[in-house]
Design a protein around this motif. Sequence first.
Motif, PDB file in Angstrom:
ATOM      1  N   HIS A   1       0.830  -1.195   0.000  1.00  0.00           N
ATOM      2  CA  HIS A   1       0.000   0.000   0.000  1.00  0.00           C
ATOM      3  C   HIS A   1       0.868   1.249   0.000  1.00  0.00           C
ATOM      4  O   HIS A   1       1.929   1.274   0.629  1.00  0.00           O
ATOM      5  N   VAL A   2       0.380   2.293  -0.691  1.00  0.00           N
ATOM      6  CA  VAL A   2       1.019   3.613  -0.666  1.00  0.00           C
ATOM      7  C   VAL A   2       0.104   4.559   0.122  1.00  0.00           C
ATOM      8  O   VAL A   2      -1.003   4.858  -0.323  1.00  0.00           O
ATOM      9  N   PRO A   3       0.527   5.024   1.304  1.00  0.00           N
ATOM     10  CA  PRO A   3      -0.299   5.932   2.099  1.00  0.00           C
ATOM     11  C   PRO A   3      -0.263   7.365   1.541  1.00  0.00           C
ATOM     12  O   PRO A   3       0.297   7.624   0.473  1.00  0.00           O
ATOM     13  N   GLY A   4      -0.831   8.283   2.317  1.00  0.00           N
ATOM     14  CA  GLY A   4      -0.842   9.699   1.955  1.00  0.00           C
ATOM     15  C   GLY A   4      -2.244  10.154   1.589  1.00  0.00           C
ATOM     16  O   GLY A   4      -2.655  10.041   0.435  1.00  0.00           O
ATOM     17  N   ILE A   5      -2.991  10.694   2.576  1.00  0.00           N
ATOM     18  CA  ILE A   5      -4.398  11.024   2.323  1.00  0.00           C
ATOM     19  C   ILE A   5      -4.578  12.353   1.587  1.00  0.00           C
ATOM     20  O   ILE A   5      -5.694  12.679   1.189  1.00  0.00           O
ATOM     21  N   ASP A   6      -3.506  13.101   1.426  1.00  0.00           N
ATOM     22  CA  ASP A   6      -3.555  14.389   0.718  1.00  0.00           C
ATOM     23  C   ASP A   6      -2.457  14.447  -0.334  1.00  0.00           C
ATOM     24  O   ASP A   6      -1.375  13.897  -0.132  1.00  0.00           O
ATOM     25  N   PHE A   7      -2.719  15.178  -1.410  1.00  0.00           N
ATOM     26  CA  PHE A   7      -1.623  15.536  -2.313  1.00  0.00           C
ATOM     27  C   PHE A   7      -2.024  16.716  -3.185  1.00  0.00           C
ATOM     28  O   PHE A   7      -3.206  17.022  -3.350  1.00  0.00           O
ATOM     29  N   ALA A   8      -1.022  17.371  -3.731  1.00  0.00           N
ATOM     30  CA  ALA A   8      -1.230  18.458  -4.689  1.00  0.00           C
ATOM     31  C   ALA A   8      -0.169  18.335  -5.771  1.00  0.00           C
ATOM     32  O   ALA A   8       0.976  17.965  -5.496  1.00  0.00           O
ATOM     33  N   GLY A   9      -0.565  18.624  -7.000  1.00  0.00           N
ATOM     34  CA  GLY A   9       0.384  18.502  -8.098  1.00  0.00           C
ATOM     35  C   GLY A   9      -0.205  18.912  -9.422  1.00  0.00           C
ATOM     36  O   GLY A   9      -1.166  19.696  -9.478  1.00  0.00           O
ATOM     37  N   THR A  10       0.368  18.375 -10.507  1.00  0.00           N
ATOM     38  CA  THR A  10       0.009  18.761 -11.869  1.00  0.00           C
ATOM     39  C   THR A  10      -0.521  17.553 -12.630  1.00  0.00           C
ATOM     40  O   THR A  10       0.080  16.472 -12.595  1.00  0.00           O
ATOM     41  N   VAL A  11      -1.626  17.746 -13.330  1.00  0.00           N
ATOM     42  CA  VAL A  11      -2.224  16.658 -14.112  1.00  0.00           C
ATOM     43  C   VAL A  11      -1.284  16.273 -15.255  1.00  0.00           C
ATOM     44  O   VAL A  11      -0.818  17.127 -16.014  1.00  0.00           O
ATOM     45  N   LEU A  12      -1.020  14.958 -15.363  1.00  0.00           N
ATOM     46  CA  LEU A  12      -0.212  14.417 -16.468  1.00  0.00           C
ATOM     47  C   LEU A  12      -1.098  13.890 -17.593  1.00  0.00           C
ATOM     48  O   LEU A  12      -0.857  14.156 -18.762  1.00  0.00           O
ATOM     49  N   GLU A  13      -2.110  13.111 -17.227  1.00  0.00           N
ATOM     50  CA  GLU A  13      -3.036  12.522 -18.189  1.00  0.00           C
ATOM     51  C   GLU A  13      -4.436  12.571 -17.599  1.00  0.00           C
ATOM     52  O   GLU A  13      -4.609  12.436 -16.383  1.00  0.00           O
ATOM     53  N   SER A  14      -5.443  12.744 -18.469  1.00  0.00           N
ATOM     54  CA  SER A  14      -6.813  12.803 -17.973  1.00  0.00           C
ATOM     55  C   SER A  14      -7.803  12.379 -19.044  1.00  0.00           C
ATOM     56  O   SER A  14      -7.731  12.838 -20.186  1.00  0.00           O
ATOM     57  N   SER A  15      -8.736  11.508 -18.636  1.00  0.00           N
ATOM     58  CA  SER A  15      -9.887  11.204 -19.487  1.00  0.00           C
ATOM     59  C   SER A  15     -11.159  11.815 -18.901  1.00  0.00           C
ATOM     60  O   SER A  15     -12.257  11.529 -19.361  1.00  0.00           O
ATOM     61  N   ASP A  16     -10.971  12.654 -17.872  1.00  0.00           N
ATOM     62  CA  ASP A  16     -12.077  13.394 -17.255  1.00  0.00           C
ATOM     63  C   ASP A  16     -12.153  14.761 -17.917  1.00  0.00           C
ATOM     64  O   ASP A  16     -11.151  15.483 -17.994  1.00  0.00           O
ATOM     65  N   ASP A  17     -13.343  15.149 -18.382  1.00  0.00           N
ATOM     66  CA  ASP A  17     -13.504  16.406 -19.121  1.00  0.00           C
ATOM     67  C   ASP A  17     -13.169  17.633 -18.278  1.00  0.00           C
ATOM     68  O   ASP A  17     -12.908  18.705 -18.825  1.00  0.00           O
TER      69      ASP A  17
END
Length: 330
Positions: free
Chosen positions: A62-78
Amino acid sequence: MTFKALLVEKNDEGKTSASVQELDESRLPEGDVTVAVEYSTLNYKDGLCVGPGGGLVRNYPHVPGIDFAGTVLESSDDWYKPGDKVVLTGWRVGEAWWGGYSQKARVKGEWLVPLPEGLSTRNAMAIGTAGFTAMLAVMALENHGLKPGNGPVLVTGAAGGVGSVATAILANLGYEVAAVTGRESTWEYLKSLGASSIVPRDDVNETVKRPLEAETWAGCIDAVGGAMLARVLGQMKYGTSVAAVGLAGGAALPATVIPFLLRGINLLGIDSVMRPYEARLPAWERLAKDLPMDKLDAMIQPAKLEDLPKLGADILKGQVKGRVVVDLNA
């Protein structure tokens, strides 16, 4: 393509261990948005998940970490496209879903919010779930009548993540803040955030036989629960509210219904995990406006992935002050 992540594994005897590893992108979970994570942070839940799990982690590794912020690399969400800056808190990411202690994360687009104008991704993670929860608590108290000038507002667990941000926000809005802490070493820190007075933990951490005491507090943001919350309920002014955000002191509530019946006290439950998208945006907008960035910077303890096993253990012992910000590229 590989990326660096903190991976928690469980052996045949049920013992967990956490280490920084290089993982292949094919190991990321399913989702419609892939994010290059720039910063994450450390919360109490993260301490549980980095360690034995506390019943929160369903599957290992498992990779923990309930929060993150960053830059979108790929998206199929409009709603999102490559290059967009985004923030994620909650939705059981880092618990049931691989989270932010990773240079790459893949999640559902509906779990993200756009990075608020005026905040950097580092700022957003200095805020994180703790600050988002603090803002939700402030807004709930305001919605139930709290105004500057009503009297002192109590913040329990004030040196922790939620308490630190709540103290800074309330002070900036003109409230008189009484900060509860068990560590004398944090007194000056809390005063620098705007606390008007310090309340030693032992003063409010024991239950008393009297269900009502002198009317003292005009509002309360409680991160402790347990005996402390029970005691505070009997000290609230008539018709005021307590926003309950945590249970560092225990889940049991050894209280009576008398404060609710004779003083009309409101106990407001604050959940930040499953909060709908449309309710998240106003809170993030308020954070960008009402949380002084210089006070936020003073809360930050920088960290890298390799520091998290120790910091995870420390936060469970109540030994972390302010906000840990994890740089995924450090």
